[in-house]
Motif scaffolding. Structure first.
Motif, PDB file in Angstrom:
ATOM      1  N   GLN A   1      -7.143   3.448  53.490  1.00  0.00           N
ATOM      2  CA  GLN A   1      -6.880   2.237  52.726  1.00  0.00           C
ATOM      3  C   GLN A   1      -6.851   1.012  53.638  1.00  0.00           C
ATOM      4  O   GLN A   1      -7.461  -0.019  53.344  1.00  0.00           O
ATOM      5  CB  GLN A   1      -5.541   2.360  51.988  1.00  0.00           C
ATOM      6  N   LYS A   2      -6.162   1.111  54.756  1.00  0.00           N
ATOM      7  CA  LYS A   2      -6.072  -0.018  55.692  1.00  0.00           C
ATOM      8  C   LYS A   2      -7.428  -0.282  56.343  1.00  0.00           C
ATOM      9  O   LYS A   2      -7.768  -1.429  56.648  1.00  0.00           O
ATOM     10  CB  LYS A   2      -5.027   0.252  56.773  1.00  0.00           C
ATOM     11  N   ALA A   3      -8.209   0.767  56.559  1.00  0.00           N
ATOM     12  CA  ALA A   3      -9.544   0.585  57.121  1.00  0.00           C
ATOM     13  C   ALA A   3     -10.412  -0.228  56.176  1.00  0.00           C
ATOM     14  O   ALA A   3     -11.175  -1.103  56.600  1.00  0.00           O
ATOM     15  CB  ALA A   3     -10.184   1.946  57.398  1.00  0.00           C
ATOM     16  N   ARG A   4     -10.294   0.042  54.873  1.00  0.00           N
ATOM     17  CA  ARG A   4     -11.063  -0.702  53.882  1.00  0.00           C
ATOM     18  C   ARG A   4     -10.671  -2.169  53.875  1.00  0.00           C
ATOM     19  O   ARG A   4     -11.509  -3.055  53.808  1.00  0.00           O
ATOM     20  CB  ARG A   4     -10.848  -0.086  52.494  1.00  0.00           C
ATOM     21  N   HIS A   5      -9.382  -2.449  53.964  1.00  0.00           N
ATOM     22  CA  HIS A   5      -8.902  -3.825  53.985  1.00  0.00           C
ATOM     23  C   HIS A   5      -9.382  -4.561  55.233  1.00  0.00           C
ATOM     24  O   HIS A   5      -9.706  -5.750  55.175  1.00  0.00           O
ATOM     25  CB  HIS A   5      -7.364  -3.850  53.920  1.00  0.00           C
ATOM     26  N   SER A   6      -9.421  -3.857  56.350  1.00  0.00           N
ATOM     27  CA  SER A   6      -9.888  -4.482  57.592  1.00  0.00           C
ATOM     28  C   SER A   6     -11.339  -4.904  57.474  1.00  0.00           C
ATOM     29  O   SER A   6     -11.750  -5.934  58.011  1.00  0.00           O
ATOM     30  CB  SER A   6      -9.730  -3.507  58.768  1.00  0.00           C
ATOM     31  N   GLY A   7     -12.124  -4.128  56.744  1.00  0.00           N
ATOM     32  CA  GLY A   7     -13.538  -4.441  56.586  1.00  0.00           C
ATOM     33  C   GLY A   7     -13.775  -5.736  55.843  1.00  0.00           C
ATOM     34  O   GLY A   7     -14.728  -6.457  56.128  1.00  0.00           O
ATOM     35  N   ALA A   8     -12.904  -6.069  54.887  1.00  0.00           N
ATOM     36  CA  ALA A   8     -13.077  -7.302  54.108  1.00  0.00           C
ATOM     37  C   ALA A   8     -12.678  -8.538  54.906  1.00  0.00           C
ATOM     38  O   ALA A   8     -13.270  -9.606  54.754  1.00  0.00           O
ATOM     39  CB  ALA A   8     -12.253  -7.225  52.822  1.00  0.00           C
ATOM     40  N   SER A   9     -11.701  -8.412  55.775  1.00  0.00           N
ATOM     41  CA  SER A   9     -11.158  -9.582  56.481  1.00  0.00           C
ATOM     42  C   SER A   9     -12.148 -10.216  57.451  1.00  0.00           C
ATOM     43  O   SER A   9     -11.967 -11.367  57.849  1.00  0.00           O
ATOM     44  CB  SER A   9      -9.879  -9.192  57.241  1.00  0.00           C
ATOM     45  N   VAL A  10     -13.215  -9.507  57.810  1.00  0.00           N
ATOM     46  CA  VAL A  10     -14.162 -10.048  58.787  1.00  0.00           C
ATOM     47  C   VAL A  10     -14.962 -11.216  58.232  1.00  0.00           C
ATOM     48  O   VAL A  10     -15.613 -11.940  58.997  1.00  0.00           O
ATOM     49  CB  VAL A  10     -15.128  -8.964  59.310  1.00  0.00           C
ATOM     50  N   ILE A  11     -14.960 -11.423  56.919  1.00  0.00           N
ATOM     51  CA  ILE A  11     -15.685 -12.570  56.381  1.00  0.00           C
ATOM     52  C   ILE A  11     -14.745 -13.592  55.725  1.00  0.00           C
ATOM     53  O   ILE A  11     -15.180 -14.408  54.915  1.00  0.00           O
ATOM     54  CB  ILE A  11     -16.808 -12.152  55.394  1.00  0.00           C
ATOM     55  N   TYR A  12     -13.446 -13.535  56.075  1.00  0.00           N
ATOM     56  CA  TYR A  12     -12.560 -14.634  55.711  1.00  0.00           C
ATOM     57  C   TYR A  12     -13.078 -15.914  56.367  1.00  0.00           C
ATOM     58  O   TYR A  12     -13.845 -15.872  57.338  1.00  0.00           O
ATOM     59  CB  TYR A  12     -11.147 -14.374  56.237  1.00  0.00           C
ATOM     60  N   LYS A  13     -12.645 -17.055  55.865  1.00  0.00           N
ATOM     61  CA  LYS A  13     -12.954 -18.312  56.524  1.00  0.00           C
ATOM     62  C   LYS A  13     -12.485 -18.241  57.973  1.00  0.00           C
ATOM     63  O   LYS A  13     -11.462 -17.624  58.276  1.00  0.00           O
ATOM     64  CB  LYS A  13     -12.268 -19.474  55.810  1.00  0.00           C
ATOM     65  N   LYS A  14     -13.224 -18.878  58.868  1.00  0.00           N
ATOM     66  CA  LYS A  14     -12.931 -18.764  60.301  1.00  0.00           C
ATOM     67  C   LYS A  14     -11.521 -19.202  60.650  1.00  0.00           C
ATOM     68  O   LYS A  14     -10.865 -18.592  61.492  1.00  0.00           O
ATOM     69  CB  LYS A  14     -13.952 -19.585  61.101  1.00  0.00           C
TER      70      LYS A  14
ATOM     71  N   ASN B   1     -11.766  -0.015  62.795  1.00  0.00           N
ATOM     72  CA  ASN B   1     -12.364  -0.063  61.462  1.00  0.00           C
ATOM     73  C   ASN B   1     -12.850  -1.436  61.023  1.00  0.00           C
ATOM     74  O   ASN B   1     -13.369  -1.572  59.921  1.00  0.00           O
ATOM     75  CB  ASN B   1     -11.338   0.432  60.424  1.00  0.00           C
ATOM     76  N   ARG B   2     -12.721  -2.429  61.875  1.00  0.00           N
ATOM     77  CA  ARG B   2     -13.064  -3.794  61.483  1.00  0.00           C
ATOM     78  C   ARG B   2     -14.534  -3.930  61.077  1.00  0.00           C
ATOM     79  O   ARG B   2     -14.869  -4.684  60.169  1.00  0.00           O
ATOM     80  CB  ARG B   2     -12.753  -4.748  62.643  1.00  0.00           C
ATOM     81  N   LYS B   3     -15.414  -3.203  61.725  1.00  0.00           N
ATOM     82  CA  LYS B   3     -16.844  -3.295  61.419  1.00  0.00           C
ATOM     83  C   LYS B   3     -17.365  -2.102  60.610  1.00  0.00           C
ATOM     84  O   LYS B   3     -18.551  -2.030  60.309  1.00  0.00           O
ATOM     85  CB  LYS B   3     -17.648  -3.390  62.720  1.00  0.00           C
ATOM     86  N   LYS B   4     -16.478  -1.198  60.244  1.00  0.00           N
ATOM     87  CA  LYS B   4     -16.916   0.009  59.556  1.00  0.00           C
ATOM     88  C   LYS B   4     -17.219  -0.286  58.091  1.00  0.00           C
ATOM     89  O   LYS B   4     -16.489  -0.997  57.407  1.00  0.00           O
ATOM     90  CB  LYS B   4     -15.828   1.091  59.649  1.00  0.00           C
ATOM     91  N   LYS B   5     -18.289   0.285  57.607  1.00  0.00           N
ATOM     92  CA  LYS B   5     -18.685   0.077  56.219  1.00  0.00           C
ATOM     93  C   LYS B   5     -17.837   0.949  55.298  1.00  0.00           C
ATOM     94  O   LYS B   5     -17.676   2.137  55.518  1.00  0.00           O
ATOM     95  CB  LYS B   5     -20.154   0.449  56.035  1.00  0.00           C
ATOM     96  N   SER B   6     -17.292   0.298  54.224  1.00  0.00           N
ATOM     97  CA  SER B   6     -16.478   1.032  53.261  1.00  0.00           C
ATOM     98  C   SER B   6     -17.353   1.776  52.261  1.00  0.00           C
ATOM     99  O   SER B   6     -18.328   1.239  51.761  1.00  0.00           O
ATOM    100  CB  SER B   6     -15.558   0.055  52.518  1.00  0.00           C
ATOM    101  N   LEU B   7     -16.973   3.005  51.977  1.00  0.00           N
ATOM    102  CA  LEU B   7     -17.757   3.811  51.034  1.00  0.00           C
ATOM    103  C   LEU B   7     -16.988   4.127  49.758  1.00  0.00           C
ATOM    104  O   LEU B   7     -17.536   4.681  48.807  1.00  0.00           O
ATOM    105  CB  LEU B   7     -18.179   5.124  51.699  1.00  0.00           C
ATOM    106  N   SER B   8     -15.698   3.816  49.700  1.00  0.00           N
ATOM    107  CA  SER B   8     -14.885   4.157  48.537  1.00  0.00           C
ATOM    108  C   SER B   8     -15.113   3.183  47.394  1.00  0.00           C
ATOM    109  O   SER B   8     -15.540   2.059  47.608  1.00  0.00           O
ATOM    110  CB  SER B   8     -13.408   4.174  48.925  1.00  0.00           C
ATOM    111  N   TRP B   9     -14.805   3.626  46.163  1.00  0.00           N
ATOM    112  CA  TRP B   9     -15.035   2.794  44.967  1.00  0.00           C
ATOM    113  C   TRP B   9     -14.231   1.518  45.035  1.00  0.00           C
ATOM    114  O   TRP B   9     -14.727   0.447  44.752  1.00  0.00           O
ATOM    115  CB  TRP B   9     -14.653   3.608  43.722  1.00  0.00           C
ATOM    116  N   LYS B  10     -12.946   1.603  45.410  1.00  0.00           N
ATOM    117  CA  LYS B  10     -12.091   0.435  45.454  1.00  0.00           C
ATOM    118  C   LYS B  10     -12.111  -0.205  46.838  1.00  0.00           C
ATOM    119  O   LYS B  10     -11.672  -1.321  47.001  1.00  0.00           O
ATOM    120  CB  LYS B  10     -10.645   0.800  45.062  1.00  0.00           C
TER     121      LYS B  10
END
Length: 381
Positions: free
Chosen positions: A276-289, A372-381
């Motif tokens: 779950q935390k790995a998935r969240h880390s993946g989204a944060s990489v495209i937050y505003k700088k 996990n910051r650059k890892k691609k998420s594969l889960s539905w959510k």
């Protein structure tokens, strides 16, 4: 005498200087940033004279157990006019039949079924988009199938906040249910810390995220900003990335009254929590700088603060009192500021666990994010 020995006298003072700088940065976040939430006066929106009709959107993929347990609490909200849209995203369990049974009992339940298609990439963002397109009303409230409102007045609180002038986004709060065990304490602590951060920045007029378990926004905002188009390639982010992209200084309100809280089922194993935390880390990489910088600075300096005081105490044991004093100053500031916040966020029991959970949290989150910051998420959510 070599150069290392020549300047050995100054080494402890260099370490003390680093500790002092890290401490000052930490005190800024604790007192200045989180202090805004600590001093924030909680408002109730349920006494308004008029409430606009709303659409509640829930996306479900194999959620038969949670729908049985929690859907009725959404459908039976004390609110003048609302519909509940459940998007059934190709569930292979008994979700379809459970929803049909509910539909026979509740006139305000609408079901959107997504069928399997070889060319269709299923994901929550696609399901959310279909739910929004199906919604009758302009104002939208979002939650998940595993969520349970703390009160029958939840919709009045979250939708009432959306009725305020200029408001297009409402950020709510969704903690996890309290169960036995250390993992549950860590999950609840992490969720509280995350909420403490995004709510504080929302109060500062610089909102950067929300959680899809408890949030609201307008249909007009969604379509005028082209929905999730800019980050549709990322599995997660239907909540935080949407807010990060579309929040302004004027269009965001928060709703954290006790009746506005929505509880959710926590992960029960370390493996599922890690994912779950790995998935969240993946989204944060495209937050505003600027949001990446401010969140990164807070996280990294917290980690380095603990690392430096431990290392200094080991290398320079004669000066043990310096790292200990720095630690106690930071802890005292946390206890003073966090006590009021924890009460607002209904987790007062965790204040006694703060010294232990805080250090575990920063080391765990940093390590998780690193891998996990650059890892691609594969889960539905």
């Amino acid at each position: 005498m070599n150069i290392v020995q020549q300047y050995a006298f100054y080494y402890p003072y260099i370490a003390f200087g680093i500790i002092g700088l890290l401490l000052l940065i930490q005190l800024y976040y604790i007192i200045i940033v989180y202090g805004k939430l600590s001093r924030h006066k909680v408002h109730s929106y349920q006494e308004q004279d008029q409430f606009d009709p709303i659409s509640v959107i829930i996306c479900a993929h194999n959620e038969q157990k949670n729908l049985k347990q929690f859907l009725a609490s959404i459908l039976e909200q004390d609110y003048p006019q609302f519909e509940v849209i459940v998007v059934n995203d190709y569930s292979t369990d008994e979700t379809k039949w459970i929803l049909k049974e509910y539909q026979s009992q509740y006139d305000n339940l609408r079901i959107v079924d997504i069928k399997e298609h070889i060319r269709l990439k299923h994901g929550k963002k696609f399901a959310v988009t279909l739910g929004i397109k199906s919604a009758i009303y302009e104002k939208l409230v979002f939650t998940d199938a595993d969520c349970n409102p703390n009160s029958s007045n939840w919709l009045k609180e979250i939708a009432g906040a959306l009725n305020q002038p200029d408001t297009e986004i409402v950020i709510g709060y969704s903690p996890y249910f309290k169960y036995k065990g250390f993992l549950n304490k860590l999950i609840r602590f992490e969720t509280t810390h995350t909420a403490m951060s995004y709510l504080s920045y929302a109060i500062k007029k610089d909102a950067y995220m929300a959680v899809g378990r408890n949030m609201a926004y307008t249909k007009t905002l969604f379509f005028s900003k082209k929905g999730f188009a800019s980050h549709m390639h990322i599995k997660s982010g239907d909540d935080d990335l949407f807010v990060n992209e579309n929040a302004t200084k004027k269009n965001v309100a928060i709703s954290i009254h006790e009746d506005a809280i929505v509880y959710s089922e926590p992960k029960t194993t370390w493996k599922s929590y890690y994912k779950q935390k790995a998935r969240h880390s993946g989204a944060s990489v495209i937050y505003k700088k600027r949001h990446q910088r401010m969140l990164g600075l807070q996280l990294i300096t917290s980690f380095l603060f603990y690392f430096t005081i431990i290392l200094t105490a080991i290398i320079f044991p004669n000066y043990w009192y310096v790292p200990v004093a720095a630690y106690l100053i930071r802890l005292l500031a946390q206890l003073i500021v966090f006590r009021a916040i924890y009460k607002k966020l209904a987790v007062s029991d965790l204040i006694w666990w703060l010294p232990l959970l805080d250090i575990i949290y920063y080391f765990y989150i940093c390590i998780n994010g690193l891998f996990n910051r650059k890892k691609k998420s594969l889960s539905w959510k």
